[in-house]
Design a protein around this motif. Structure first.
Motif, mmCIF file in Angstrom:
data_model
loop_
_atom_site.group_PDB
_atom_site.id
_atom_site.type_symbol
_atom_site.label_atom_id
_atom_site.label_comp_id
_atom_site.label_asym_id
_atom_site.label_seq_id
_atom_site.Cartn_x
_atom_site.Cartn_y
_atom_site.Cartn_z
ATOM 1 N N UNK A 78 0.937 9.365 -5.784
ATOM 2 C CA UNK A 78 1.211 10.747 -5.400
ATOM 3 C C UNK A 78 2.229 11.396 -6.322
ATOM 4 N N UNK A 79 3.235 10.626 -6.726
ATOM 5 C CA UNK A 79 4.282 11.174 -7.596
ATOM 6 C C UNK A 79 3.786 11.281 -9.036
ATOM 7 N N UNK B 19 0.834 -1.198 0.000
ATOM 8 C CA UNK B 19 0.000 0.000 0.000
ATOM 9 C C UNK B 19 0.872 1.253 0.000
ATOM 10 N N UNK B 20 1.959 1.235 0.761
ATOM 11 C CA UNK B 20 2.864 2.385 0.801
ATOM 12 C C UNK B 20 3.479 2.640 -0.569
ATOM 13 N N UNK B 21 3.868 1.578 -1.274
ATOM 14 C CA UNK B 21 4.426 1.715 -2.613
ATOM 15 C C UNK B 21 3.407 2.304 -3.579
ATOM 16 N N UNK B 22 2.170 1.798 -3.529
ATOM 17 C CA UNK B 22 1.141 2.257 -4.458
ATOM 18 C C UNK B 22 0.725 3.696 -4.179
ATOM 19 N N UNK C 129 12.362 13.542 -11.741
ATOM 20 C CA UNK C 129 11.800 12.455 -10.930
ATOM 21 C C UNK C 129 12.900 11.531 -10.418
ATOM 22 N N UNK C 130 13.981 11.384 -11.177
ATOM 23 C CA UNK C 130 15.108 10.569 -10.708
ATOM 24 C C UNK C 130 15.762 11.225 -9.494
ATOM 25 N N UNK D 186 1.167 14.498 -14.314
ATOM 26 C CA UNK D 186 1.850 13.526 -15.155
ATOM 27 C C UNK D 186 0.959 13.091 -16.309
ATOM 28 N N UNK D 187 -0.333 12.941 -16.029
ATOM 29 C CA UNK D 187 -1.268 12.455 -17.043
ATOM 30 C C UNK D 187 -1.660 13.563 -18.012
#
Length: 279
Positions: free
Chosen positions: A76-77, A68-71, A104-105, A82-83
């Motif tokens: 959020x990023x 969940x933390x990864x998703x 982003x890197x 971005x879209x």
């Protein structure tokens, strides 16, 4: 405000939108139940340990799990800008939009360097907000207030971009049947309701749904462009669909132009700062 016909050709969009909102409501309900499951146990934990009511609501008890933390971090990023914003910027300005890749890197590297140390400190010192580190380190209320203000300003701008992107996308997809401002009002109300009911869990769980949808879109859209339209080179094949004439005198972004070199015509798709050569 709203102009929706029962015979609208956008019915599939409304069905998908309803399913998406329903998924948001379901995961928010899950967060609500988890936050209020066995209330007495939560009150006792708050009185005898570092888990407070604030931590339960705003930090999900600090136990969301890695998936969940990864998703939620991904959602959020890679968010509304971005879209919507980055593709538009790339179309209008060309190669300069590549800076977002390097940006982003840098953000990811900074997170890898800073976050593990802050995480360890937050566990040992029982931090419950980003500003707790500043308070713990400097013991200055003025500095804490300044840091809180500095944290809120970009968040306000971030939220504004997300809501604007949602309104612009849905209004465009429905050909104006859903009004831009109507979407913004309804979305803002839903955000407040979901957060009030589920706290950080509702935020993280809805982010997980959004991240899943975005990853599916990121994979399927290039495939559709390649199969249905022949990829980016297919713009030459389907040049009659471009919003301008096929002339080397036209230099509008996205237009097909040509130039004759040694008797050989070379076609290219022009943007303000880039030329894509297609023989």
């Amino acid at each position: 405000f709203l102009d929706i016909s029962m015979t609208s050709s956008n019915a599939p969009i409304y069905v998908l939108l309803a399913i998406y909102v329903l998924a948001m409501a379901i995961v928010t309900g899950i967060g609500y139940v988890q936050n209020r499951r066995n209330p007495r146990k939560n009150y006792e934990a708050a009185a005898t340990s570092s888990v407070s009511h604030i931590s339960t609501h705003f930090l999900a008890g600090k136990n969301m799990g890695y998936v969940i933390l990864l998703l939620t971090t991904f959602a959020s990023v890679h968010s509304g800008y971005t879209i919507v914003g980055v593709p538009n910027e790339a179309g209008n300005d060309g190669f300069t939009a590549i800076r977002w890749v390097g940006g982003i890197i840098i953000i990811a590297i900074s997170m890898l360097i800073v976050y593990p140390r802050l995480r360890r400190l937050s566990v040992v010192r029982n931090y419950e907000s980003p500003g707790d580190f500043i308070h713990d380190r400097y013991r200055s209320k003025i500095l804490c207030a300044l840091i809180t203000f500095c944290l809120c300003v970009p968040q306000f701008l971030y939220l504004a971009v997300q809501i604007y992107s949602l309104g612009a996308v849905l209004s465009s997809l429905t050909n104006g049947e859903l009004g831009f401002y109507a979407i913004i009002v309804v979305a803002s109300i839903l955000i407040l309701v979901f957060e009030a009911l589920g706290g950080m869990r509702s935020v993280a769980y809805t982010d997980a749904v959004q991240a899943t949808v975005m990853m599916i879109v990121f994979v399927t859209v290039p495939i559709i462009i390649g199969v249905q339209y022949g990829g980016f080179v297919g713009q030459v094949v389907n040049s009659e669909q471009l919003p301008c004439k096929n002339s080397n005198t036209e230099e509008t972004s996205g237009c097909l132009n040509y130039v004759s070199v040694s008797g050989v015509d070379e076609y290219y798709i022009r943007s303000p700062s880039t030329l894509t050569i297609v023989n």
